[in-house]
Scaffold this motif. Structure first.
Motif, PDB file in Angstrom:
ATOM      1  N   VAL A 291      38.379   9.914  93.934  1.00  0.00           N
ATOM      2  CA  VAL A 291      39.049  10.071  92.644  1.00  0.00           C
ATOM      3  C   VAL A 291      38.059  10.646  91.638  1.00  0.00           C
ATOM      4  N   PHE A 292      38.528  11.569  90.839  1.00  0.00           N
ATOM      5  CA  PHE A 292      37.754  12.265  89.808  1.00  0.00           C
ATOM      6  C   PHE A 292      38.394  11.912  88.472  1.00  0.00           C
ATOM      7  N   VAL A 293      37.673  11.146  87.652  1.00  0.00           N
ATOM      8  CA  VAL A 293      38.198  10.705  86.354  1.00  0.00           C
ATOM      9  C   VAL A 293      37.428  11.414  85.245  1.00  0.00           C
ATOM     10  N   HIS A 294      38.135  12.143  84.414  1.00  0.00           N
ATOM     11  CA  HIS A 294      37.529  12.964  83.373  1.00  0.00           C
ATOM     12  C   HIS A 294      37.926  12.429  82.002  1.00  0.00           C
ATOM     13  N   VAL A 295      36.929  12.239  81.122  1.00  0.00           N
ATOM     14  CA  VAL A 295      37.163  11.765  79.761  1.00  0.00           C
ATOM     15  C   VAL A 295      36.622  12.801  78.781  1.00  0.00           C
ATOM     16  N   GLU A 296      37.486  13.291  77.923  1.00  0.00           N
ATOM     17  CA  GLU A 296      37.179  14.427  77.054  1.00  0.00           C
ATOM     18  C   GLU A 296      36.532  14.047  75.724  1.00  0.00           C
ATOM     19  N   ALA A 297      36.676  12.798  75.290  1.00  0.00           N
ATOM     20  CA  ALA A 297      36.337  12.411  73.920  1.00  0.00           C
ATOM     21  C   ALA A 297      34.897  12.718  73.495  1.00  0.00           C
ATOM     22  N   PRO A 298      33.864  12.519  74.326  1.00  0.00           N
ATOM     23  CA  PRO A 298      32.510  12.857  73.856  1.00  0.00           C
ATOM     24  C   PRO A 298      32.368  14.320  73.449  1.00  0.00           C
ATOM     25  N   ASP A 299      33.025  15.200  74.187  1.00  0.00           N
ATOM     26  CA  ASP A 299      32.969  16.629  73.881  1.00  0.00           C
ATOM     27  C   ASP A 299      33.671  16.939  72.569  1.00  0.00           C
ATOM     28  N   GLU A 300      34.868  16.391  72.380  1.00  0.00           N
ATOM     29  CA  GLU A 300      35.651  16.674  71.180  1.00  0.00           C
ATOM     30  C   GLU A 300      34.914  16.205  69.926  1.00  0.00           C
ATOM     31  N   THR A 301      34.331  15.015  69.986  1.00  0.00           N
ATOM     32  CA  THR A 301      33.652  14.480  68.808  1.00  0.00           C
ATOM     33  C   THR A 301      32.368  15.240  68.505  1.00  0.00           C
ATOM     34  N   ALA A 302      31.710  15.746  69.550  1.00  0.00           N
ATOM     35  CA  ALA A 302      30.513  16.560  69.317  1.00  0.00           C
ATOM     36  C   ALA A 302      30.877  17.887  68.670  1.00  0.00           C
ATOM     37  N   HIS A 303      32.007  18.475  69.078  1.00  0.00           N
ATOM     38  CA  HIS A 303      32.468  19.712  68.430  1.00  0.00           C
ATOM     39  C   HIS A 303      32.755  19.485  66.947  1.00  0.00           C
ATOM     40  N   GLU A 304      33.106  18.267  66.595  1.00  0.00           N
ATOM     41  CA  GLU A 304      33.347  17.936  65.190  1.00  0.00           C
ATOM     42  C   GLU A 304      32.046  17.675  64.429  1.00  0.00           C
ATOM     43  N   GLY A 305      30.939  17.601  65.166  1.00  0.00           N
ATOM     44  CA  GLY A 305      29.660  17.330  64.517  1.00  0.00           C
ATOM     45  C   GLY A 305      29.500  15.895  64.053  1.00  0.00           C
ATOM     46  N   ARG A 306      30.244  14.973  64.651  1.00  0.00           N
ATOM     47  CA  ARG A 306      30.249  13.578  64.220  1.00  0.00           C
ATOM     48  C   ARG A 306      29.388  12.729  65.154  1.00  0.00           C
ATOM     49  N   ILE A 307      28.185  12.392  64.700  1.00  0.00           N
ATOM     50  CA  ILE A 307      27.291  11.564  65.502  1.00  0.00           C
ATOM     51  C   ILE A 307      27.929  10.204  65.778  1.00  0.00           C
ATOM     52  N   ASP A 308      28.492   9.596  64.740  1.00  0.00           N
ATOM     53  CA  ASP A 308      29.060   8.258  64.892  1.00  0.00           C
ATOM     54  C   ASP A 308      30.192   8.241  65.904  1.00  0.00           C
TER      55      ASP A 308
END
Length: 412
Positions: A291-308
């Motif tokens: 099974v391959f489980v992919h989570v996108e959220a770290p990428d999306e938040t980095a594109h927003e420039g949001r460290i927190d």
């Protein structure tokens, strides 16, 4: 053997002064990934070849074990496969973002994370706007959609057009990044025809009234024709599944001959249904190998420039995805776990970057190393390195015993 591959998209980063010269991954609290590091093997690999652009398309192809030089034809064809769209030889697919352009700037490459329901209402108006042209739009998830263009002579030009990913220019003037080269005028005409339809659409009026970014334009990029890939059953003798909110990753799974599991509430952002994705993953292993489980959220938040928010995304990934999957793997004698990002997504630039990123694997047949936690810095010190990143997952799947020396032998 049961194999779990967990991807924190764009999780890797560079040290930031705001974090005391630590990366978000190093600054985050990640007890599950740290436990995997202590009980397993940590190293580095390069999912993005030096001569290819850094992106989730290239990075995830590598993580599935495919050499991007041999299999990559463009991002959009992979998304088309996920949507059940079979491209004919005279067709080319483009990724179509709904974006917010304001005062000459790419304000939001997601239209403020427009909902799938709002976007599904908008897409028919775009098809009406381009009536008579050899193009059709297909609704996807949130801001991520697809455009299929037909015509043998046309696609010969469009395949060579230079199109910039919109997430690379957040907060920047967009005019210098409009399509260039063959077919650029044709793409501009499509975009121009769509603008009035977007401006007049009730869904955008409702978003504006609620103080949310409206979808003011389409952005076409990531074009390509249908790829050809050897399936997992044929290549590895494995059956398996893919779980992701992102059509790109689902599409690679389709091309790889894997079952795509669609989890309700999987959004590709911080509000995604983590528990549902994990439950579906573990349930799938009852009658499958992989099974391959992919989570996108770290990428999306980095594109927003949001460290927190990136730190939150990493901690959510660790606690809500890695932790229960690690418990599953360690409770069995026939299971392995691999955790990795697909590329760097740099907070400082809000864009993807190539270069080495860390992996950790543990479980049956994986010999523990000397790492005490999972981070970019620890991975550098371990001196286990695969320069050709697409070799990592095949080694994870094929090696009976995994040691630094065995991985090094796979690197050549």
């Amino acid at each position: 053997m049961k194999y779990l591959v967990l991807i924190g998209d764009g999780m890797a980063d560079y040290p930031l002064a705001e974090l005391g010269d630590r990366t978000p991954l190093d600054a985050a609290s990640t007890p599950a990934m740290d436990e995997a590091a202590r009980k397993g093997l940590v190293g580095q690999f390069c999912p993005i070849p030096e001569d290819l652009p850094p992106g989730s398309d290239i990075g995830n192809l590598s993580l599935f074990g495919y050499d991007p030089h041999q299999t990559f034809t463009g991002r959009a064809p992979l998304e088309a496969a996920s949507m059940g769209i079979a491209l004919d030889p005279d067709q080319i697919a483009f990724r179509c973002n709904l974006v917010t352009l304001r005062d000459g700037v790419m304000e939001s490459f997601t239209s403020g994370h427009i909902t799938s329901e709002e976007a599904a209402a908008i897409i028919p108006s775009l098809n009406a706007a381009v009536d008579g042209l050899p193009i059709r739009f297909h609704a996807g998830v949130s801001y991520r959609h697809l455009a299929i263009l037909t015509g043998e002579a046309l696609i010969a030009d469009l395949a060579r057009a230079s199109c910039t990913p919109p997430h690379n220019i957040t907060g920047q003037p967009y005019a210098p990044h409009l399509p260039q080269g063959p077919g650029a005028e044709w793409l501009a005409e499509i975009a121009d025809r769509c603008r009035p339809a977007l401006a007049a659409h009730p869904a955008n009026a409702a978003r504006a009234a609620a103080g949310k970014p409206a979808a003011t334009a389409i952005w076409l990029w990531g074009q390509g024709c249908a790829p050809r890939m050897e399936t997992y059953p044929k290549r590895f003798g494995l059956s398996g599944s893919v779980i992701s909110a992102v059509d790109l990753v689902r599409g690679i799974g389709v091309c790889a001959g894997l079952r795509v599991i669609r989890v309700p509430g999987a959004t590709g952002y911080l509000d995604t249904n983590y528990a549902g994705k994990v439950a579906a993953a573990l349930d799938s292993l009852e009658d499958a190998d992989f099974v391959f489980v992919h989570v996108e959220a770290p990428d999306e938040t980095a594109h927003e420039g949001r460290i927190d928010l990136k730190i939150q995304a990493i901690e959510d990934f660790d606690g809500k995805v890695v932790a229960p999957c690690l418990d599953y793997a360690l409770a069995r004698r026939d299971a392995r776990l691999l955790v990795a990002p697909d590329h760097i997504t740099a907070i400082a630039t809000k864009t993807h970057a190539g270069g080495p990123v860390p992996f950790v694997m543990c479980g049956a047949g994986v010999m523990p190393g000397a790492a005490t936690r999972y981070s970019e810095e620890q991975a550098r010190h371990m001196k286990t390195y695969l320069g050709e990143g697409h070799r990592l997952t095949p080694a994870f799947l094929r090696l009976e015993t995994i040691t630094p020396e065995a991985l090094a032998a796979c690197a050549g």
